[in-house]
Scaffold this active site. Sequence first.
Site, PDB file in Angstrom:
ATOM      1  N   ASP A   1       3.090   4.707  -5.580  1.00  0.00           N
ATOM      2  CA  ASP A   1       2.411   5.977  -5.344  1.00  0.00           C
ATOM      3  C   ASP A   1       3.329   7.146  -5.717  1.00  0.00           C
ATOM      4  O   ASP A   1       4.128   7.601  -4.908  1.00  0.00           O
ATOM      5  CB  ASP A   1       1.988   6.057  -3.865  1.00  0.00           C
ATOM      6  CG  ASP A   1       1.259   7.361  -3.540  1.00  0.00           C
ATOM      7  OD1 ASP A   1       1.164   8.237  -4.424  1.00  0.00           O
ATOM      8  OD2 ASP A   1       0.785   7.487  -2.399  1.00  0.00           O
TER       9      ASP A   1
ATOM     10  N   GLY B   1      -9.004   5.850   1.639  1.00  0.00           N
ATOM     11  CA  GLY B   1      -9.630   6.648   2.695  1.00  0.00           C
ATOM     12  C   GLY B   1     -11.104   6.317   2.849  1.00  0.00           C
ATOM     13  O   GLY B   1     -11.928   7.193   3.086  1.00  0.00           O
TER      14      GLY B   1
ATOM     15  N   ASP C   1       0.848  -1.197   0.000  1.00  0.00           N
ATOM     16  CA  ASP C   1       0.000   0.000   0.000  1.00  0.00           C
ATOM     17  C   ASP C   1       0.888   1.254   0.000  1.00  0.00           C
ATOM     18  O   ASP C   1       1.803   1.360   0.819  1.00  0.00           O
ATOM     19  CB  ASP C   1      -0.873  -0.053   1.271  1.00  0.00           C
ATOM     20  CG  ASP C   1      -1.926   1.030   1.316  1.00  0.00           C
ATOM     21  OD1 ASP C   1      -2.410   1.443   0.250  1.00  0.00           O
ATOM     22  OD2 ASP C   1      -2.286   1.451   2.438  1.00  0.00           O
ATOM     23  N   HIS C   2       0.612   2.192  -0.892  1.00  0.00           N
ATOM     24  CA  HIS C   2       1.346   3.471  -0.963  1.00  0.00           C
ATOM     25  C   HIS C   2       2.858   3.307  -0.969  1.00  0.00           C
ATOM     26  O   HIS C   2       3.555   3.917  -0.134  1.00  0.00           O
ATOM     27  CB  HIS C   2       0.946   4.398   0.185  1.00  0.00           C
ATOM     28  CG  HIS C   2      -0.456   4.892   0.095  1.00  0.00           C
ATOM     29  ND1 HIS C   2      -0.869   5.865  -0.791  1.00  0.00           N
ATOM     30  CD2 HIS C   2      -1.579   4.517   0.765  1.00  0.00           C
ATOM     31  CE1 HIS C   2      -2.161   6.079  -0.645  1.00  0.00           C
ATOM     32  NE2 HIS C   2      -2.629   5.255   0.282  1.00  0.00           N
TER      33      HIS C   2
ATOM     34  N   HIS D   1      -7.489   9.962   4.140  1.00  0.00           N
ATOM     35  CA  HIS D   1      -7.096   8.928   5.103  1.00  0.00           C
ATOM     36  C   HIS D   1      -7.369   9.373   6.544  1.00  0.00           C
ATOM     37  O   HIS D   1      -7.190  10.547   6.861  1.00  0.00           O
ATOM     38  CB  HIS D   1      -5.597   8.626   4.969  1.00  0.00           C
ATOM     39  CG  HIS D   1      -5.220   8.044   3.641  1.00  0.00           C
ATOM     40  ND1 HIS D   1      -4.559   8.749   2.679  1.00  0.00           N
ATOM     41  CD2 HIS D   1      -5.426   6.807   3.126  1.00  0.00           C
ATOM     42  CE1 HIS D   1      -4.362   7.975   1.626  1.00  0.00           C
ATOM     43  NE2 HIS D   1      -4.883   6.782   1.861  1.00  0.00           N
ATOM     44  N   GLY D   2      -7.772   8.452   7.379  1.00  0.00           N
ATOM     45  CA  GLY D   2      -7.953   8.750   8.800  1.00  0.00           C
ATOM     46  C   GLY D   2      -9.412   9.014   9.160  1.00  0.00           C
ATOM     47  O   GLY D   2     -10.321   8.707   8.385  1.00  0.00           O
TER      48      GLY D   2
HETATM   49  P1  13P Z   1      -8.584   4.717   5.841  1.00  0.00           P
HETATM   50  O1  13P Z   1      -7.590   4.536   6.922  1.00  0.00           O
HETATM   51  O2  13P Z   1      -9.148   6.094   5.823  1.00  0.00           O
HETATM   52  O3  13P Z   1      -9.592   3.646   5.816  1.00  0.00           O
HETATM   53  O4  13P Z   1      -7.756   4.610   4.452  1.00  0.00           O
HETATM   54  C1  13P Z   1      -7.088   3.433   4.149  1.00  0.00           C
HETATM   55  C2  13P Z   1      -6.284   3.554   2.894  1.00  0.00           C
HETATM   56  O5  13P Z   1      -6.623   4.273   1.977  1.00  0.00           O
HETATM   57  C3  13P Z   1      -5.070   2.768   2.809  1.00  0.00           C
HETATM   58  O6  13P Z   1      -4.367   3.007   1.634  1.00  0.00           O
HETATM   59  O1  G3H Z   2      -3.017   4.887   3.628  1.00  0.00           O
HETATM   60  C1  G3H Z   2      -2.638   4.829   4.776  1.00  0.00           C
HETATM   61  C2  G3H Z   2      -2.891   3.619   5.585  1.00  0.00           C
HETATM   62  O2  G3H Z   2      -3.910   3.871   6.506  1.00  0.00           O
HETATM   63  C3  G3H Z   2      -1.622   3.159   6.228  1.00  0.00           C
HETATM   64  O3  G3H Z   2      -1.265   3.988   7.261  1.00  0.00           O
HETATM   65  O4  G3H Z   2       1.162   4.480   6.927  1.00  0.00           O
HETATM   66  O5  G3H Z   2       0.114   4.584   9.205  1.00  0.00           O
HETATM   67  O6  G3H Z   2       0.475   2.397   8.096  1.00  0.00           O
HETATM   68  P1  G3H Z   2       0.216   3.851   7.917  1.00  0.00           P
HETATM   69 ZN    ZN Z   3      -4.530   5.007   0.918  1.00  0.00          ZN
END
Ligand code: 13P
Ligand code: G3H
Ligand code: ZN
Length: 284
Positions: free
Chosen positions: A104, A209, A82-83, A180-181
């Site tokens: 990303d 998100g 992820d990212h 996100h968050g």
């Molecule tokens: P949330 O934490 O807002 O659910 O987002 C998750 C996300 O996009 C991880 O890449």
């Molecule tokens: O996109 C973000 C995810 O919620 C991952 O968050 O980088 O704190 O693990 P993190």
């Molecule tokens: Zn994300």
Amino acid sequence: MALVPLADLLQKADQGGYALGAFNCNNMEIVQSIVGAAEAESAPVIIQASQGAIKYAGLNYIIALVRQAADGTAVPVVLHLDHGTSFEQVMQCIRFGFTSVMYDGSSLPLEENIARTKKVVEIARVFGVSVEAELGRIGGTEDDISVRDRDALFTDPSEAEKFVAETDVDALAVAIGTAHGQYKGEPELDFARLEEINRRISCPVVLHGSSGVPDESITRAIELGVRKINIDTNIREAFVGAMREALNDKPAEIDPRKVLGPARDAATEVIRKKIRLFGSSGKM
Ligand code: 13P
Ligand code: G3H
Ligand code: ZN
């Protein structure tokens, strides 16, 4: 069964008009929650690890945990980065067994994002690994985005068309109003933009998100072509909330299993609900 690439599952989801849940993991209990929920719902599932999760748990642990989870179940499981903002880390994940990576490059100028993503796609293809990219700035709920800024930060549909045509990515994460968050208010999604992006690009759309986005908006987004939905914050809330409750109930508790067990159960329930909302229940 062995881990599967994201592209295969996305194709089926597109044919079936549903979305795959992509859930973030940081530790063994969360991996177990994700696979447990997918099994209970007979659903294909994406387990994803962020750079932060890899730093916390270690790449080898993440891979071993998710491989073990996949080997022990009949539901299809994808292991996704992820990212990934570091090209080197993306390469490392490809080499070490991830079946999907997100590169990303959303903070880069368009042409540079295209060039780097293209390179990742070229290499990933050799290993049969899928690639997700990001265009536009999704950001966090702490970034106060004014209405004027929204237009500049949201994904431009014509840029998305060019981006996908030139990179040939398997999935594209877009900025259409999610963050996100934890949201302060209710997020307002730009469905007209999503519709136009989906009309112009040949690959499925990814929604980041997604925790805290109202169910009706999620359903509408799926109708408009979203096929991968990322959830992390709602898992964190359930997991840590249950830990807090267990510790409040028994402040003298010293057995971690008595705290982490309820946390795992709470996370499983949240993930099952999401899987049902996304329409991937029964689609294994
Ligand atoms: P949330 O934490 O807002 O659910 O987002 C998750 C996300 O996009 C991880 O890449
Ligand atoms: O996109 C973000 C995810 O919620 C991952 O968050 O980088 O704190 O693990 P993190
Ligand atoms: Zn994300």
